[in-house]
Design a protein around this motif. Structure first.
Motif, PDB file in Angstrom:
ATOM      1  N   GLY A   1       0.819  -1.215   0.000  1.00  0.00           N
ATOM      2  CA  GLY A   1       0.000   0.000   0.000  1.00  0.00           C
ATOM      3  C   GLY A   1       0.844   1.252   0.000  1.00  0.00           C
ATOM      4  N   ALA A   2       1.894   1.248   0.815  1.00  0.00           N
ATOM      5  CA  ALA A   2       2.773   2.417   0.875  1.00  0.00           C
ATOM      6  C   ALA A   2       3.487   2.623  -0.450  1.00  0.00           C
ATOM      7  N   ILE A   3       3.925   1.539  -1.055  1.00  0.00           N
ATOM      8  CA  ILE A   3       4.617   1.653  -2.343  1.00  0.00           C
ATOM      9  C   ILE A   3       3.646   2.148  -3.407  1.00  0.00           C
ATOM     10  N   SER A   4       2.438   1.603  -3.450  1.00  0.00           N
ATOM     11  CA  SER A   4       1.488   2.002  -4.495  1.00  0.00           C
ATOM     12  C   SER A   4       1.047   3.450  -4.334  1.00  0.00           C
ATOM     13  N   MET A   5       0.879   3.897  -3.096  1.00  0.00           N
ATOM     14  CA  MET A   5       0.513   5.303  -2.888  1.00  0.00           C
ATOM     15  C   MET A   5       1.620   6.218  -3.379  1.00  0.00           C
ATOM     16  N   ASN A   6       2.845   5.875  -3.079  1.00  0.00           N
ATOM     17  CA  ASN A   6       3.953   6.710  -3.513  1.00  0.00           C
ATOM     18  C   ASN A   6       4.179   6.633  -5.015  1.00  0.00           C
ATOM     19  N   ILE A   7       3.978   5.469  -5.604  1.00  0.00           N
ATOM     20  CA  ILE A   7       4.148   5.336  -7.048  1.00  0.00           C
ATOM     21  C   ILE A   7       3.162   6.258  -7.772  1.00  0.00           C
ATOM     22  N   GLY A   8       1.951   6.374  -7.263  1.00  0.00           N
ATOM     23  CA  GLY A   8       0.973   7.281  -7.874  1.00  0.00           C
ATOM     24  C   GLY A   8       1.437   8.721  -7.849  1.00  0.00           C
ATOM     25  N   VAL A   9       1.945   9.168  -6.709  1.00  0.00           N
ATOM     26  CA  VAL A   9       2.451  10.543  -6.599  1.00  0.00           C
ATOM     27  C   VAL A   9       3.674  10.723  -7.490  1.00  0.00           C
ATOM     28  N   ILE A  10       4.514   9.723  -7.569  1.00  0.00           N
ATOM     29  CA  ILE A  10       5.726   9.809  -8.385  1.00  0.00           C
ATOM     30  C   ILE A  10       5.376   9.883  -9.870  1.00  0.00           C
ATOM     31  N   ILE A  11       4.377   9.128 -10.303  1.00  0.00           N
ATOM     32  CA  ILE A  11       3.968   9.168 -11.715  1.00  0.00           C
ATOM     33  C   ILE A  11       3.436  10.553 -12.071  1.00  0.00           C
ATOM     34  N   VAL A  12       2.639  11.135 -11.194  1.00  0.00           N
ATOM     35  CA  VAL A  12       2.130  12.489 -11.444  1.00  0.00           C
ATOM     36  C   VAL A  12       3.288  13.488 -11.492  1.00  0.00           C
ATOM     37  N   SER A  13       4.235  13.342 -10.590  1.00  0.00           N
ATOM     38  CA  SER A  13       5.386  14.250 -10.562  1.00  0.00           C
ATOM     39  C   SER A  13       6.238  14.112 -11.826  1.00  0.00           C
ATOM     40  N   ILE A  14       6.415  12.889 -12.309  1.00  0.00           N
ATOM     41  CA  ILE A  14       7.182  12.692 -13.550  1.00  0.00           C
ATOM     42  C   ILE A  14       6.435  13.311 -14.724  1.00  0.00           C
ATOM     43  N   GLY A  15       5.129  13.147 -14.751  1.00  0.00           N
ATOM     44  CA  GLY A  15       4.339  13.755 -15.816  1.00  0.00           C
ATOM     45  C   GLY A  15       4.450  15.262 -15.826  1.00  0.00           C
TER      46      GLY A  15
END
Length: 192
Positions: free
Chosen positions: A91-105
Motif C-alpha cells: 500500500g505504501a509503495i502504491s501510494m507513492n508510485i501514484g504521486v511519483i507518476i504524477v510528478s514525472i508527468g
C-alpha cells in the motif's frame, strides 16, 4: 421496489462512496505522507517555474526545455528509489508510485511547452525572472526549501543576456539564497 433491493442499493452506494482503505500500515503512514507532501510541493513550485519560463519566452530554446526537464525529474527519480527501497508494504509503495507518476508527468511538461512556445525572450524577460527569484527568496524566509527555486531562477536570470542591474539582482539573490540554504542545512544537521 422491494425492501431487499433498497438495502442492496444502499449497500452498493455506501461501498462506492465510502473511502476505501489504502492498505498502508500505521508505521509507514507518516513516511508516505512526508514523501507525498515533499514531492507534491516540489511539483507545485515546478509548475510555477514552468509558467514563468513559458511566459518569459525561455522555452523558445529546446536546450533550455530539455535541461529544465532533466533537472525537474531528478527529485521524482530519487523518490522512486526511496519508495522501492525503504517502504515494506504494498500500500505504501502504491501510494507513492501514484504521486511519483504524477510528478514525472509534470516534470515532462517543459518538453510539451517547447512545442507551443512561439514567443522568444523579450528584453525584460531576465528582469522578470530576477524579480521572481527575489519573491521566491522572500517566501523562503517562511519555508526554507523554497530557496532552491529562488536559486534556480537567479541562475537562469544570470545566464540570460541582461544588463548590469539584472546581473546584480541575480548575484545578490544567489549569495543570499546559497547562504540561507547552507544555514538551513546546518540547522537540520545540528538538531537531528
Amino acid at each position: 421496489m422491494t425492501h431487499s433491493t433498497t438495502i442492496l442499493k444502499a449497500t452498493v452506494a455506501t461501498a462506492v462512496l465510502a473511502p476505501l482503505p489504502a492498505f498502508a500500515m500505521a508505521n509507514d503512514t507518516t513516511n508516505v505522507l512526508l514523501l507525498a507532501i515533499t514531492l507534491g510541493g516540489f511539483s507545485l513550485f515546478n509548475l510555477l517555474l514552468n509558467g514563468l519560463f513559458y511566459f518569459t519566452g525561455k522555452y523558445h530554446s529546446r536546450n533550455f526545455a530539455n535541461m529544465h526537464t532533466l533537472i525537474a525529474i531528478i527529485p521524482a527519480i530519487i523518490a522512486l528509489f526511496i519508495a522501492l527501497i525503504y517502504f515494506d508494504t504494498p500500500g505504501a509503495i502504491s501510494m507513492n508510485i501514484g504521486v511519483i507518476i504524477v510528478s514525472i508527468g509534470l516534470s515532462l511538461l517543459p518538453l510539451q511547452l517547447n512545442l507551443s512556445a512561439a514567443k522568444a525572450p523579450g528584453k525584460h524577460s531576465a528582469l522578470i525572472i530576477a524579480l521572481a527569484a527575489i519573491a521566491l527568496l522572500i517566501a523562503a524566509y517562511y519555508v526554507a526549501p523554497i530557496a532552491i527555486f529562488a536559486i534556480a531562477c537567479a541562475h537562469v536570470a544570470l545566464i540570460s543576456q541582461a544588463d548590469i542591474k539584472v546581473k546584480f539582482l541575480s548575484l545578490s539573490t544567489l549569495a543570499i539564497g546559497y547562504g540561507y540554504l547552507g544555514y538551513w542545512a546546518y540547522q537540520i544537521l545540528q538538531y537531528s
